[in-house]
Design a protein around this motif. Structure first.
Motif, PDB file in Angstrom:
ATOM      1  N   ALA A 100      46.845  29.894  70.433  1.00 57.15           N
ATOM      2  CA  ALA A 100      46.686  29.307  69.101  1.00 57.15           C
ATOM      3  C   ALA A 100      45.707  28.143  69.229  1.00 57.15           C
ATOM      4  CB  ALA A 100      48.027  28.864  68.549  1.00 57.15           C
ATOM      5  N   ASP A 101      44.496  28.487  69.618  1.00 56.74           N
ATOM      6  CA  ASP A 101      43.395  27.526  69.734  1.00 56.74           C
ATOM      7  C   ASP A 101      42.094  28.324  69.822  1.00 56.74           C
ATOM      8  OD1 ASP A 101      42.820  24.436  70.468  1.00 56.74           O
ATOM      9  OD2 ASP A 101      41.363  25.786  71.398  1.00 56.74           O
ATOM     10  N   SER A 102      41.101  27.883  69.088  1.00 58.72           N
ATOM     11  CA  SER A 102      39.895  28.710  68.941  1.00 58.72           C
ATOM     12  C   SER A 102      39.109  28.916  70.226  1.00 58.72           C
ATOM     13  CB  SER A 102      38.994  28.126  67.860  1.00 58.72           C
ATOM     14  OG  SER A 102      38.791  26.758  68.082  1.00 58.72           O
ATOM     15  N   THR A 142      36.351  17.468  78.088  1.00 59.96           N
ATOM     16  CA  THR A 142      36.734  18.625  77.250  1.00 59.96           C
ATOM     17  C   THR A 142      36.880  19.923  78.053  1.00 59.96           C
ATOM     18  OG1 THR A 142      34.578  19.549  76.549  1.00 59.96           O
ATOM     19  CG2 THR A 142      35.425  17.652  75.303  1.00 59.96           C
ATOM     20  N   CYS A 143      37.350  20.937  77.320  1.00 59.40           N
ATOM     21  CA  CYS A 143      37.518  22.264  77.913  1.00 59.40           C
ATOM     22  C   CYS A 143      36.177  22.911  78.203  1.00 59.40           C
ATOM     23  CB  CYS A 143      38.354  23.152  76.992  1.00 59.40           C
ATOM     24  SG  CYS A 143      37.687  23.303  75.326  1.00 59.40           S
ATOM     25  N   THR A 144      35.101  22.336  77.692  1.00 60.98           N
ATOM     26  CA  THR A 144      33.763  22.875  77.965  1.00 60.98           C
ATOM     27  C   THR A 144      33.206  22.307  79.274  1.00 60.98           C
ATOM     28  OG1 THR A 144      33.437  22.711  75.576  1.00 60.98           O
ATOM     29  CG2 THR A 144      31.531  23.328  76.887  1.00 60.98           C
ATOM     30  N   ASP A 161      48.037  18.493  74.547  1.00 53.82           N
ATOM     31  CA  ASP A 161      46.738  18.031  75.059  1.00 53.82           C
ATOM     32  C   ASP A 161      45.845  17.381  74.007  1.00 53.82           C
ATOM     33  OD1 ASP A 161      46.225  20.348  73.609  1.00 53.82           O
ATOM     34  OD2 ASP A 161      45.017  21.324  75.147  1.00 53.82           O
ATOM     35  N   HIS A 162      46.005  17.774  72.732  1.00 59.44           N
ATOM     36  CA  HIS A 162      45.036  17.323  71.731  1.00 59.44           C
ATOM     37  C   HIS A 162      45.157  15.842  71.396  1.00 59.44           C
ATOM     38  CE1 HIS A 162      43.763  21.367  71.414  1.00 59.44           C
ATOM     39  NE2 HIS A 162      43.054  21.170  70.307  1.00 59.44           N
ATOM     40  N   SER A 163      46.392  15.377  71.294  1.00 59.18           N
ATOM     41  CA  SER A 163      46.633  13.955  71.004  1.00 59.18           C
ATOM     42  C   SER A 163      47.626  13.466  72.040  1.00 59.18           C
ATOM     43  CB  SER A 163      47.198  13.782  69.594  1.00 59.18           C
ATOM     44  OG  SER A 163      46.339  14.367  68.649  1.00 59.18           O
ATOM     45  N   ALA A 168      31.179  18.169  74.669  1.00 62.99           N
ATOM     46  CA  ALA A 168      32.100  19.086  73.981  1.00 62.99           C
ATOM     47  C   ALA A 168      31.369  20.308  73.436  1.00 62.99           C
ATOM     48  CB  ALA A 168      32.817  18.340  72.860  1.00 62.99           C
ATOM     49  N   ASN A 169      32.087  21.087  72.673  1.00 66.63           N
ATOM     50  CA  ASN A 169      31.539  22.353  72.176  1.00 66.63           C
ATOM     51  C   ASN A 169      31.284  22.355  70.669  1.00 66.63           C
ATOM     52  OD1 ASN A 169      34.214  22.462  71.268  1.00 66.63           O
ATOM     53  ND2 ASN A 169      34.860  23.612  73.085  1.00 66.63           N
ATOM     54  N   ARG A 170      31.671  21.290  69.962  1.00 65.16           N
ATOM     55  CA  ARG A 170      31.485  21.282  68.502  1.00 65.16           C
ATOM     56  C   ARG A 170      30.939  19.940  68.034  1.00 65.16           C
ATOM     57  NH1 ARG A 170      36.641  24.978  66.583  1.00 65.16           N
ATOM     58  NH2 ARG A 170      35.486  26.899  66.867  1.00 65.16           N
ATOM     59  N   PRO A 191      38.604  12.207  73.082  1.00 65.91           N
ATOM     60  CA  PRO A 191      38.178  11.991  71.690  1.00 65.91           C
ATOM     61  C   PRO A 191      37.605  13.229  71.005  1.00 65.91           C
ATOM     62  CG  PRO A 191      36.542  11.103  73.205  1.00 65.91           C
ATOM     63  CD  PRO A 191      37.664  11.637  74.059  1.00 65.91           C
ATOM     64  N   CYS A 192      37.647  14.398  71.667  1.00 66.79           N
ATOM     65  CA  CYS A 192      36.961  15.602  71.159  1.00 66.79           C
ATOM     66  C   CYS A 192      37.320  15.938  69.721  1.00 66.79           C
ATOM     67  CB  CYS A 192      37.283  16.784  72.066  1.00 66.79           C
ATOM     68  SG  CYS A 192      36.525  18.327  71.556  1.00 66.79           S
ATOM     69  N   VAL A 193      38.618  15.872  69.414  1.00 69.23           N
ATOM     70  CA  VAL A 193      39.053  16.368  68.098  1.00 69.23           C
ATOM     71  C   VAL A 193      39.254  15.227  67.097  1.00 69.23           C
ATOM     72  CG1 VAL A 193      41.570  16.437  68.442  1.00 69.23           C
ATOM     73  CG2 VAL A 193      40.436  18.272  67.165  1.00 69.23           C
ATOM     74  N   CYS A 200      44.465  22.610  77.484  1.00 73.45           N
ATOM     75  CA  CYS A 200      45.020  23.966  77.605  1.00 73.45           C
ATOM     76  C   CYS A 200      44.056  24.921  78.318  1.00 73.45           C
ATOM     77  CB  CYS A 200      45.397  24.514  76.231  1.00 73.45           C
ATOM     78  SG  CYS A 200      44.103  24.417  74.971  1.00 73.45           S
ATOM     79  N   HIS A 201      42.774  24.862  77.989  1.00 76.10           N
ATOM     80  CA  HIS A 201      41.848  25.864  78.539  1.00 76.10           C
ATOM     81  C   HIS A 201      41.480  25.599  79.995  1.00 76.10           C
ATOM     82  CE1 HIS A 201      41.970  27.307  74.585  1.00 76.10           C
ATOM     83  NE2 HIS A 201      41.282  26.309  74.068  1.00 76.10           N
ATOM     84  N   GLN A 202      41.904  24.488  80.523  1.00 77.22           N
ATOM     85  CA  GLN A 202      41.827  24.279  81.973  1.00 77.22           C
ATOM     86  C   GLN A 202      43.173  24.625  82.605  1.00 77.22           C
ATOM     87  OE1 GLN A 202      39.531  23.916  84.057  1.00 77.22           O
ATOM     88  NE2 GLN A 202      40.784  23.525  85.872  1.00 77.22           N
TER      89      GLN A 202
HETATM   90 FE1  SF4 Z   1      40.674  20.185  73.210  1.00 67.81          FE
HETATM   91 FE2  SF4 Z   1      38.188  19.839  72.302  1.00 67.81          FE
HETATM   92 FE3  SF4 Z   1      38.755  21.901  73.871  1.00 67.81          FE
HETATM   93 FE4  SF4 Z   1      39.702  21.878  71.393  1.00 67.81          FE
HETATM   94  S1  SF4 Z   1      37.540  21.963  71.981  1.00 67.81           S
HETATM   95  S2  SF4 Z   1      40.836  22.428  73.270  1.00 67.81           S
HETATM   96  S3  SF4 Z   1      40.078  19.659  71.091  1.00 67.81           S
HETATM   97  S4  SF4 Z   1      38.864  19.725  74.439  1.00 67.81           S
END
Ligand code: SF4
Length: 426
Positions: free
Chosen positions: A119-121, A303-305, A64-66, A385-387, A366-368, A100-102
């Motif tokens: 394995a993701d924060s 994003t997952c947020t 999912d990230h790239s 996003a969250n960060r 583009p989140c990461v 992943c978080h969805q």
């Molecule tokens: Fe993907 Fe961004 Fe969520 Fe991390 S914070 S899982 S990079 S959408």
């Protein structure tokens, strides 16, 4: 002395009477890695010399990230993940499936009362279902993949009570940005944060995922909203969407009345205005009035947020029959394929595209900072996003403002950070 939710779920899993501060080894209900972490998981797993994973139905790899791959190096990693999944017969969610978080909750891999590792924060997201879930490093995840277990230090807990009703134009993202601004980025370090109160009970599951997703931005180990009738109704709908494919039995866990919390905080959000996290930390909190008028070059919805259907619906309501400002690139990344499809059926994607948006593949977008909209030097992005750390979206000389989908949509129209409430009066 009563127990918190973390103490109860960890005790149930360990088969021991655990309290904050105790250490225990617990069986895991589900675990996963994403494309940025699974390569190392595979290397560490192989180094253990174990031939089989603990349970091939309780582990997944999510690309999912790239996704799709932006370069040869990432393509090589994706190939390695696909080959390992094929060889071991594992669940693999390939490009286009979503974040992943969805995907993990949407595919029924987590139910209330579970203990889940990723394995993701932002694995803390599934606390919205009344589960304990947390992010770990790839080596720890490899141990779980081999053994089905991991070690935990039982965290102390924080109780956050949210009173009042969200005003029009103010959403769960604003609520959690306010809490993080107040408690600070380290306000919940290695704590389990439990959310309560009428404002929480009245939230949809999409809004609850937003809140628990950002628990790690307080430094929390777990973020939990106790499962209730909203949760159970969401699970019933999920089963129906999965054509009756059964889920594991949910276990509804409530804290005891005399549970002990290290901190108890109360907020009344009846007068809350839209919130924005200014560069370059998530707790650099401002009310919309303080940042309104700040120039932006890019707006990102996803994003997952905040890439769920409710988020897209709110943004589409604001953008309908409007145009994105000519100096703004507006990027939309639905959080999963099913959300993308539903947004298409409901006409939301047409609204975005007619407004001038670029709708990209379901995933992290583009989140990461690996692709899909890396900002240039000196540019400013407003994102759901969250960060917003320096370099988060791929350029350390860009600035990222975090806000709700409504604020991002209003800002995309105006070309500067804008108050969404004037678009949501009816
Ligand atoms: Fe993907 Fe961004 Fe969520 Fe991390 S914070 S899982 S990079 S959408």
């Amino acid at each position: 002395m009563g127990k918190t939710i973390a103490e109860k779920i960890l005790s149930q899993h360990a088969g021991q009477d655990l309290r904050a501060g105790d250490f225990a080894v617990c069986p895991i209900d589900f675990c996963f890695g994403q494309d940025g972490t699974s390569g190392i998981i595979i290397d560490r797993f192989k180094a253990l010399g174990i031939a089989h994973v603990f349970d091939k139905n309780r582990f997944a790899i999510v690309i999912d990230h790239s996704a799709p791959s932006p370069n040869m190096g990432v393509s090589a990693v994706h190939k390695k993940l696909r080959e390992f999944a094929d060889e071991k017969g594992l669940l693999l969610y390939d490009i286009g499936c979503g974040v992943c978080h969805q995907i993990i909750p949407e595919m029924g891999h987590v139910v209330p009362g579970d203990l889940v590792l990723g394995a993701d924060s932002h694995t803390c997201t599934y606390g919205a279902l009344g589960a304990l879930s947390t992010g770990v490093g790839s080596t720890d995840l490899a141990i779980s993949l081999a053994s089905g277990k991991n070690w935990f230090k039982v965290p102390e807990s924080i109780k956050i009570i949210i009173k009042g009703k969200l005003p029009k134009g103010v959403f769960s993202k604003d609520l959690i940005l306010r809490v993080i601004g107040d408690l600070g980025a380290d306000g919940g370090t290695y704590k389990s944060v439990e959310f309560y109160g009428p404002a929480i009970s009245s939230l949809s599951m999409d809004s609850r995922f937003t809140i628990c997703n950002m628990g790690v931005e307080l430094g929390a180990k777990f973020a939990i909203i106790p499962a209730d009738k909203v949760t159970l109704s969401w699970l019933t709908n999920l089963e129906a969407r999965r054509n009756g494919a059964g889920l594991r039995q949910p276990v509804l866990v409530a804290a005891d009345k005399d549970a002990v919390y290290s901190v108890v905080k109360e907020y009344d959000i009846s007068q809350l205005s839209p919130q924005v996290a200014k560069p370059h930390t998530v707790d650099n909190n401002a009310m919309i009035e303080e940042v309104e008028g700040t120039h932006i070059d890019e707006a990102f919805l996803g994003t997952c947020t905040n890439g769920r259907l409710e988020d897209l619906t709110i943004a589409a309501k604001i953008l309908k029959n409007k145009k994105v400002h000519k100096h703004v690139r507006f990027i939309v990344a639905p959080a999963s394929r099913s959300i993308y499809l539903e947004a298409m059926k409901q006409g939301l994607l047409a609204i975005f595209i007619e407004a001038g948006a670029s709708v990209v593949t379901p995933g992290c977008g583009p989140c990461v900072g690996t692709h899909n909209g890396v900002p240039s030097v000196g540019e400013a992005v407003i994102s759901t996003a969250n960060r917003n750390f320096k370099g988060r979206m791929g350029n350390p000389d860009a600035s990222i403002y975090l806000a709700s989908p409504a604020t991002v949509a209003a800002s995309a129209i105006e070309g500067y950070i804008a108050d969404p409430r004037k678009y949501l009066r009816t």
